[in-house]
Structures are given as C-alpha cells and as structure tokens.
Design an enzyme around this catalytic site. Structure first.
Site, PDB file in Angstrom:
ATOM      1  N   CYS A  32       0.792  -1.120   0.118  1.00  0.00           N
ATOM      2  CA  CYS A  32      -0.074  -0.043  -0.073  1.00  0.00           C
ATOM      3  C   CYS A  32       0.699   1.355  -0.013  1.00  0.00           C
ATOM      4  CB  CYS A  32      -1.109   0.121   1.269  1.00  0.00           C
ATOM      5  SG  CYS A  32      -1.665   1.552   1.397  1.00  0.00           S
ATOM      6  N   CYS A  35       0.630   3.514   3.322  1.00  0.00           N
ATOM      7  CA  CYS A  35       1.044   2.997   4.655  1.00  0.00           C
ATOM      8  C   CYS A  35       2.233   3.990   5.047  1.00  0.00           C
ATOM      9  CB  CYS A  35       1.177   1.443   4.561  1.00  0.00           C
ATOM     10  SG  CYS A  35      -0.378   0.733   5.031  1.00  0.00           S
ATOM     11  N   HIS A  96      -3.653   0.715   8.203  1.00  0.00           N
ATOM     12  CA  HIS A  96      -4.209   0.238   6.668  1.00  0.00           C
ATOM     13  C   HIS A  96      -5.883   0.031   6.821  1.00  0.00           C
ATOM     14  CE1 HIS A  96      -4.148  -0.980   2.473  1.00  0.00           C
ATOM     15  NE2 HIS A  96      -4.765  -2.036   2.752  1.00  0.00           N
ATOM     16  N   ASN A 136     -13.639   9.470  -1.527  1.00  0.00           N
ATOM     17  CA  ASN A 136     -14.281   8.440  -2.175  1.00  0.00           C
ATOM     18  C   ASN A 136     -14.260   7.299  -1.238  1.00  0.00           C
ATOM     19  OD1 ASN A 136     -15.085  10.192  -4.180  1.00  0.00           O
ATOM     20  ND2 ASN A 136     -13.036   9.699  -5.287  1.00  0.00           N
ATOM     21  N   HIS A 147      -6.607   2.047   1.943  1.00  0.00           N
ATOM     22  CA  HIS A 147      -6.046   2.742   2.981  1.00  0.00           C
ATOM     23  C   HIS A 147      -7.100   4.188   3.366  1.00  0.00           C
ATOM     24  CE1 HIS A 147      -2.350   3.550   5.623  1.00  0.00           C
ATOM     25  NE2 HIS A 147      -3.019   4.659   5.933  1.00  0.00           N
ATOM     26  N   HIS A 149      -8.170   7.575   3.449  1.00  0.00           N
ATOM     27  CA  HIS A 149      -7.767   8.653   2.808  1.00  0.00           C
ATOM     28  C   HIS A 149      -8.789   9.457   2.368  1.00  0.00           C
ATOM     29  CE1 HIS A 149      -7.587   6.480  -0.807  1.00  0.00           C
ATOM     30  NE2 HIS A 149      -7.574   7.572  -1.471  1.00  0.00           N
ATOM     31  N   GLN A 151      -9.093  13.404  -0.373  1.00  0.00           N
ATOM     32  CA  GLN A 151      -8.484  14.017  -1.485  1.00  0.00           C
ATOM     33  C   GLN A 151      -8.805  15.473  -1.438  1.00  0.00           C
ATOM     34  OE1 GLN A 151      -7.745  12.175  -5.446  1.00  0.00           O
ATOM     35  NE2 GLN A 151      -8.978  10.728  -4.712  1.00  0.00           N
TER      36      GLN A 151
END
Lengths: 326, 50
Positions: A32, A35, A96, A136, A147, A149, A151
């Site tokens: 990933c 991570c 993660h 998303n 993971h 997150h 944007q």
C-alpha cells in the site's frame, strides 16, 4: 499528459489526464503506497515509520502546479488550456484498516483542522479559483486504494456544480436578501421529518429533493462560508457529527457503507460571502445489495430518479443512531 | 505550532513533490484525553436528535 478541453456543447471543462491510467490499482496491503514505510520494506509515499496525518501532492494528478502545454492546438470553438492546479492526498491514519468512523476523537479533530489548514493555504495560491475537499469510499465508487484517505483538488476555475449553487445563491440573495443555504436549513428544521441528527453547530438531514436514496447533507447552523471561519468548538462539533454520520451509515447494513463525500464552501475569489459551508454525501447504494446507477435519465437528461422517499430514508437512518456507535 | 493545536512539518520528495506531516501538539493531546473534553463530547451526544 494533462490538459483542459472546453466542452462547448455543455459549457464546461473536461480534464484529460492520460497518465492516470497507470495509477496504482488495488494493491495488496503489503504494497500500500499510503502506509508508513516499514524498516527494510519498500518505500511508500510516506518515508517515515509512523505519522498522524500526512498530506502530499498526488503522484498522478489531474491538475499540475507547473502544467505542461496542451498536446493539441485549440480553435475558437474547441478551446484548450493547461491543467494548472494542485491535487493533494490526505492520509487519515497510519493504520491500513479502518475508516473515518474509527478515528479517535483527537484524530478526527486533527483531520478537520488539517482540512481547514489546506483550504486556507490553497485558496491563496495564484491561479486557484476553487478548493474541493472530498473522499471516495468503497470499491463501488471506484476507490483504487483502500487505506483511509481523502483528496483535495485545487481547481483553476469554479467547477460546474458549486458554480451552479453559487449562481442560485446569488439570485436568491438578490430576490430575498438572505442566504439560500440558511433558508434551506431553516426549512428543513421547520419540516423536521428529514433531520438525522444535530449538535450545537451542525445539522444533518436527507435533503428534500435528494437525488440518491441515502443522500445526506450537513450544514453549519451559523452562516459560515468556509472552514476558515470555524471556531474551535465548531471544529469539534463538525468532527463529531461527521464521524457519527459515517458510523450510522455503517450500521445500516452492518458493513462498510460506500459513499462520495464532498465539502462545498466559498470559492477562492469573488465569492462575496455567497458560499455556505456544507458537506454532501452521495452513497451509491439503494439497499444492502443494490446500486443506484446513473443511467439514461440521469446521464442523458440530467434528471435523477430516486427510488425512495427522503422522509422514509431519513427515518431509516435515524434508527441507527443509538446503535451506530462502534 | 498553529493556533489550532497542531504541528506541521513540510518535507520534499526526490521528485520535488511536497509532503506535509500534521501531528497534534502534545499539550492538546493531554487536554483531549482529559475528563473535560470527554464531558464535552457527552454533551454533544445528548443533543443528537432521535
């Protein structure tokens, strides 16, 4: 390669970003890129072995700080422009597994403070007209990295959806001498039946004309045009209601609930106070197993068909509140 | 340290992209784990409309 092409038929920009075809796609957890970098392991986007929240420029951006010239020459009808702007990735946690719903209260407050800091930093950059913070969540909405997150896209123009909202807010102000979003919030409070939850500073509700069955909007009670105007107490209240909302979603079908979450607020320039800080969730599910597809009527006509009543969906989501905490 | 209680550290990758680490300032971590803040969160819970 990345450039803006003007869609003359619809009066909106389209971004071509061919390099994004090569972006990392659903890697195993051992590889990933979000991570922390493990000692002796492959180097991820984050070279440290631990962190709390990390923000970095997207390796596969749609908008570039120093955009290349367009690959094709434009004409008067077919305009092209460099795709100038900034795309950032915000990694919520070094873990993660998990999601926004699992963050500690400290971490959740920090996340909202980071959004606020990034908004303040990005709106002041030359050439930036609008900052869109979004997340998303789930393979159903095309997530390529699991993971936790989100944007941020800093646009070189005000994109069509917030532009339309702001235009309508401007017309409402001219005709009614007030904020359109404050009026919507007050009308939802008056109706009451679509409200999911509220705290001192924020109200969560299924909107009157929801386009998705489980669509929810979260508005600030006070007229706050952006995150920059929030007090410490309001940041705390926002982090709490957002997390609670995601926990409610996850409780609906006892599984991680996919959604697109966006934050609309004041544009970088010329906003004139028309914006009103609010979050919008667009979940693609219409029940535990069925997806709401944007098909002929939505894509071809721009009219959404919602297979449910917002009042009934609000009641369904409200039932999860007491059992919604993990 | 900013007035919102976090520490911000910017570094640059080999390809020139920036990477910003945000962390909670220690004194805010202590405050956030205190009973005072837990009580505050409880107060918000009470306001959840059902």
């Amino acid at each position: 390669m990345s450039e803006l092409r003007w869609n003359r038929q619809l009066g909106e920009w389209v971004v071509t970003a061919t390099h994004r075809m090569d972006r990392t796609f659903l890697p195993s957890s051992d590889y990933c890129p979000l991570c922390p970098t493990a000692p002796g392991g492959f180097e991820t986007e984050i070279p440290r072995s631990d962190f709390e929240i990390a923000v970095f420029e997207n390796r596969f951006p749609s908008f570039h700080l120093n955009p290349p010239p367009p690959a094709i020459g434009g004409t008067e009808l077919f305009k092209v422009a460099p795709a100038g702007g900034i795309c950032e990735v915000i990694v919520y946690t070094p873990r993660h597994q998990g999601s926004l719903a699992d963050l500690s209260p400290d971490q959740m407050d920090l996340l909202v403070s980071v959004w606020r800091d990034r908004y303040i930093s990005l709106v002041e950059k030359p050439g930036i007209e609008y900052v869109l913070i979004f997340e998303n969540r789930g393979a159903e909405v095309g997530v390529t990295l699991h993971h936790p997150h989100g944007q941020i896209y800093a646009f070189p123009y005000i994109p069509p959806v917030p532009a339309r909202e702001l235009q309508l807010a401007s017309e409402y102000l001219d005709n009614n001498n007030g904020c359109l979003f404050c009026a919507i919030k007050d009308e939802e409070i008056k109706a009451g039946c679509r409200i999911i939850m509220q705290n001192d500073s924020f109200l969560a509700f299924v909107p009157f004309a929801a386009r998705y069955p489980y669509e929810v909007h979260i508005y600030s009670f006070e007229h706050r045009v952006s995150l920059a105007e929030l007090s410490g107490k309001e940041i705390n209240d926002l982090s709490h209601i957002l997390q609670k909302m995601v926990q409610c979603y996850d409780s609906l079908f006892q599984k991680s609930f996919p959604y697109i979450m966006v934050l609309h607020q004041e544009p970088a320039k010329n906003g004139c106070g028309l914006g009103h800080l609010h979050f919008e969730f667009y979940p693609p599910l219409r029940d535990a197993e069925k997806l709401k597809f944007l098909a002929g009527c939505e894509q071809g006509a721009g009219t959404f068909i919602n297979d449910s009543l917002p009042e009934e969906k609000a009641a369904e989501i409200r039932k999860t509140i007491n059992g919604g905490e993990r | 340290m900013s007035d919102r209680g976090f520490i911000k550290e910017t570094v640059y990758k080999d390809d020139g992209r920036y990477l910003i680490y945000y962390s909670i300032a220690k004194k805010y971590k202590i405050k956030a784990s205190s009973e005072e803040v837990k009580a505050s969160a409880g107060e918000i819970d009470k306001n959840v409309r059902t």
